[in-house]
Structures are given as structure tokens and as C-alpha cells.
Design a protein around this motif. Structure first.
Motif: not given
Length: 459
Positions: A355-375
Motif C-alpha cells: 500500500k502506498g507504493d506507486s506500482h510502477l517500475m522501469g523496463a531497464h530498456n528505453f527502446f523496448l519501453s517505447v516499443f511497448s508503449d506505442v507499438g
């Protein structure tokens, strides 16, 4: 001339005073608001305001109100500067050679906005779009204002002053384990002497050290004075020690590569060969000595590559899961800014959450994160943007004789490293400032080559 010297002195003093007394920076917005009321500010004054914006971006939340971390000088000055910029006469011909990367970046932003139509969390999307706006602002304005080698020297001079302060403090961190308030080192229940500087994590700081070593290099080596070259050599050794103490694998490997690129470009061939020989001899002697007597630094270096627990396996698990997530969404993305919530679910599940946690964690990969975000469609413009950046960086490094010519390639390599080493770089302004300076160098040197060709044709 007196006004210009006064501005130089003022920026220099604020660079030294502001980290200790953040409220002293309120002088800056008050000065520019007063100038606006009195008379319309000049383009030169707005240029110096942007220099201050860059410096405040490096310090981030430390130039703000401690009780309100998101309210800092960078955000205030960014909008003040943007207001002045929009109301003044502009010369967009400066951007002529950078139209392609800027256009590709805008395409990525546009598709990110469109992806909000299927975003599960609009608030995360709005936050991500804001950071995209910040990034584009820094990229666009740095190219626009850093339009000559003289201005690049001016900007890197003020950056160097702040870089030295940060590096000095990181040495204090290594010795005492005392960190600044927003450092992750303060969140642990044990003494952690790994330095973080003005950033949050050790991986972020290791990337910053290497990237800004290259950015600060030209101001020291442009006249090849003996004292400056000795100072730079010492700074490289100090930076190497600091990065080893961060225990960052990518940070250490990238810094070694960066030092090699800078040395090869700035030294004559025979000097470079001699330097490699001396460095190799030093490492051999040091290893022999360490075998008999031991070494704290060697222990830290070994720990950098061996004492990472399940970090590597966890990252590969995230990568595989995000790839599966992309396939489940038919490569259309989950919506800009939503990937961190999916990464948190991948690692922690959906039950018994803190409880109280943001429930968010980075992907440790900017490019894969963008790919996951916007396809795929949204990722393609960004991919082409970095392909362009890489090609121009290599071309600049190989063909230009300018003291700035190694900066774009070093920034590209640093960016790739930090995009994997750091959990998330969307809010790391130091990275995007470095990216803006790299593109500014490419633009300046392209225009310089054209001017030389036109001069030759006239002759």
C-alpha cells in the motif's frame, strides 16, 4: 561588453552558490520578469537565459523547494524562456540541417498522443507526454541556440563548472556514504558508499560521468596547454575511480570506450600508441601488485561484474515479458507511459501489493519501453531518429577535425548504455541535454563544412 562580462560572472557565481542556497536562484526569474516589464529583452539575453535553463536542468529537484520535489527552477525557467522565445523574432534557418531528426521526433510525439485513445491509464500518458515535451524543448532549443563553436564553448564552460562541483561531491559520497536528499542511497537501511551525485541511482550517475566528461573536454583541450591537459588527465582518472565505485557494469565499459575515443581523436597517432602502452603497463603492474597486497579498488571492480545477484536474469525476464505483451496487443502498444505499470505487474503480480507504493517500475530498456508503449508504427520514427544520429555521429567523428567532433559519437554510445543500465531515462534531463548538445555539434559542423565549400567555390 561590460554587460556580457557581468552575465558571465553572474552565471558563474550562481553555479557555485545555488547548490548551497537554492533560493538564491529566484533572482533569475525576477530579473527576467523585471526586464520584460522595463523593455523587451534582447536575443542575447534570452540566449543566456537558456544557458541557465540547461544548468538548472542538470541540478533538477535540488534547485527547488524541498517540500515540493516537482516544483523546481528548471520548470519555471523553461516556461519563462519559452514565452520569450515565442514572442520574439526567430531565425529558423539555423535548423535547416536538422529538419530530418526534428521531424522524426515530432512524428513520435504525435503518435504517442494518438496512443492515448487506447491507454489504460490517462494520467500516466499525460506525464509521459510532458516528459516528451521537455525532451523536444531541450533538443530543439539547444540546436537553435548553440549555432556556433563560440557558443558551444560558452555552454560547455558553465557545464564544466557544475560538473566539477558534482564530481567533487561524489568523492565525498564515496568516503562518507552521505548522499543528497533525493538519492536512492538515503532509502537503504545500511551504509552505501556508491556515489549518485545529483541523480537518483548509481547507473544513472555513471552514465552522466562518462557523457559529460566528453562534453567538458573541448573547453580544456582546445588550446592544448600543458596544465589543462594534465588537469583533464587527472579528471579522467578520478572519473574512472568514481564509476568503478558505482558498481555499474555498463557505466564502466562505456567510460573505457569513451576515454579511448577521446584519446584517439585528440592525441597524435604516436601519442595514442604510447598512451595505450603506458596504460597497459600500468594495469599489468597494478594486477601483479594486487595479487600480493590486495586492493580495495580491484575489489570494487570485481564486484561490479560478479556481485549483481539476479539483476541480469530479472532484466531478461522483463524483456521477454514485454515482447510477449507487444505481441498480445498486435504491436500497437499499450498506450504511451503505461509500460511501467505492466513491468510492476510482471515482477510483483496483482495480489498482496504494498500500500502506498506507486506500482510502477522501469523496463531497464528505453527502446523496448517505447516499443511497448506505442507499438511498431510509433517506434519506427524514433528508431530512424537514432539511426540518423548514429550515422551522422560516425561521419562527424571520422571526417571532422574540430575539437567537438567526438561529442556526438560519445553521447550516442552513452545514450545506448544508459538506456539499458537505467530503469528509465524519460525524466533524466542530463541525458537529453547531452543529446541536444550532440545534435548542436552536428549542426554546427555541417554548416561549417558548407561555408568552407562555398568559400572554396568562390575562390
Amino acid at each position: 561588453m561590460n554587460t556580457q562580462k557581468g552575465i558571465y560572472i553572474g552565471i558563474g557565481l550562481l553555479s557555485l552558490i545555488a547548490p548551497i542556497f537554492p533560493l538564491s536562484l529566484l533572482v533569475i526569474p525576477m530579473f527576467f520578469i523585471f526586464t520584460l516589464i522595463k523593455n523587451k529583452p534582447s536575443n542575447q539575453l534570452i540566449y543566456y537565459l537558456f544557458i541557465i535553463v540547461l544548468i538548472s536542468g542538470i541540478w533538477g529537484p535540488y534547485l527547488g523547494i524541498p517540500q515540493i520535489a516537482g516544483f523546481n527552477l528548471f520548470k519555471i525557467l523553461m516556461f519563462v524562456h519559452l514565452f520569450f522565445f515565442l514572442t520574439m523574432k526567430k531565425d529558423f534557418s539555423k535548423l535547416k540541417k536538422m529538419q530530418v531528426p526534428l521531424f522524426l521526433f515530432v512524428l513520435w510525439m504525435i503518435y504517442s498522443i494518438i496512443s492515448m485513445l487506447w491507454s489504460a491509464n490517462i494520467s500516466l500518458s499525460i506525464e509521459a507526454l510532458y516528459y516528451q515535451f521537455e525532451t523536444f524543448y531541450l533538443l530543439f532549443m539547444t540546436i537553435y541556440y548553440m549555432d556556433s563553436e563560440k557558443k558551444l564553448y560558452e555552454a560547455t564552460f558553465f557545464i564544466l563548472l557544475n560538473y566539477l562541483i558534482i564530481i567533487s561531491y561524489s568523492l565525498y559520497e564515496v568516503q562518507t556514504g552521505n548522499h543528497l536528499i533525493y538519492s536512492a542511497g538515503n532509502l537503504r537501511n545500511y551504509l552505501d558508499t556508491r556515489p549518485t551525485g545529483v541523480l537518483r541511482n548509481t547507473n544513472d550517475f555513471a552514465a552522466f560521468v562518462g557523457m559529460y566528461l566528453a562534453i567538458c573536454c573541448p573547453i580544456l583541450l582546445r588550446k592544448r596547454k600543458l596544465w589543462a591537459m594534465i588537469f583533464f588527465a587527472v579528471m579522467m582518472l578520478v572519473d574512472l575511480y568514481i564509476v568503478i565505485e558505482t558498481h555499474s557494469r555498463t557505466g564502466f565499459l562505456i567510460l573505457i570506450f569513451i576515454i579511448a575515443l577521446i584519446s584517439y581523436k585528440t592525441l597524435k597517432s604516436i601519442d595514442f600508441i604510447i598512451s595505450l602502452y603506458l596504460l597497459t603497463t600500468f594495469l599489468v603492474i597494478k594486477n601483479i601488485f594486487s595479487c600480493f597486497f590486495g586492493s580495495v579498488a580491484d575489489g570494487a571492480l570485481v564486484a561490479t561484474f560478479t556481485e549483481k545477484g539476479n539483476s541480469t536474469e530479472e532484466r531478461f525476464h522483463i524483456y521477454r515479458s514485454l515482447w510477449d505483451l507487444a505481441k498480445e496487443n498486435f504491436f500497437t502498444g499499450v498506450g504511451v507511459g503505461n509500460t511501467p505499470s505492466h513491468v510492476y505487474t510482471i515482477l510483483n503480480g496483482t495480489t498482496n501489493l504494498v500500500k502506498g507504493d506507486s506500482h510502477l517500475m522501469g523496463a531497464h530498456n528505453f527502446f523496448l519501453s517505447v516499443f511497448s508503449d506505442v507499438g511498431f508504427i510509433g517506434f519506427l520514427p524514433l528508431l530512424l531518429f537514432f539511426v540518423y544520429f548514429f550515422v551522422e555521429s560516425v561521419r562527424t567523428y571520422v571526417h571532422s577535425e574540430s575539437i567537438f567532433s567526438f561529442i556526438p559519437l560519445v553521447v550516442f554510445i552513452s545514450f545506448i548504455g544508459v538506456s539499458i543500465g537505467s530503469s528509465s531515462i524519460f525524466s533524466m534531463r542530463v541525458v537529453w541535454i547531452g543529446l541536444g548538445i550532440a545534435f548542436a555539434v552536428i549542426s554546427v559542423l555541417k554548416n561549417k563544412n558548407i561555408s568552407q565549400l562555398e568559400g572554396g567555390n568562390k575562390i
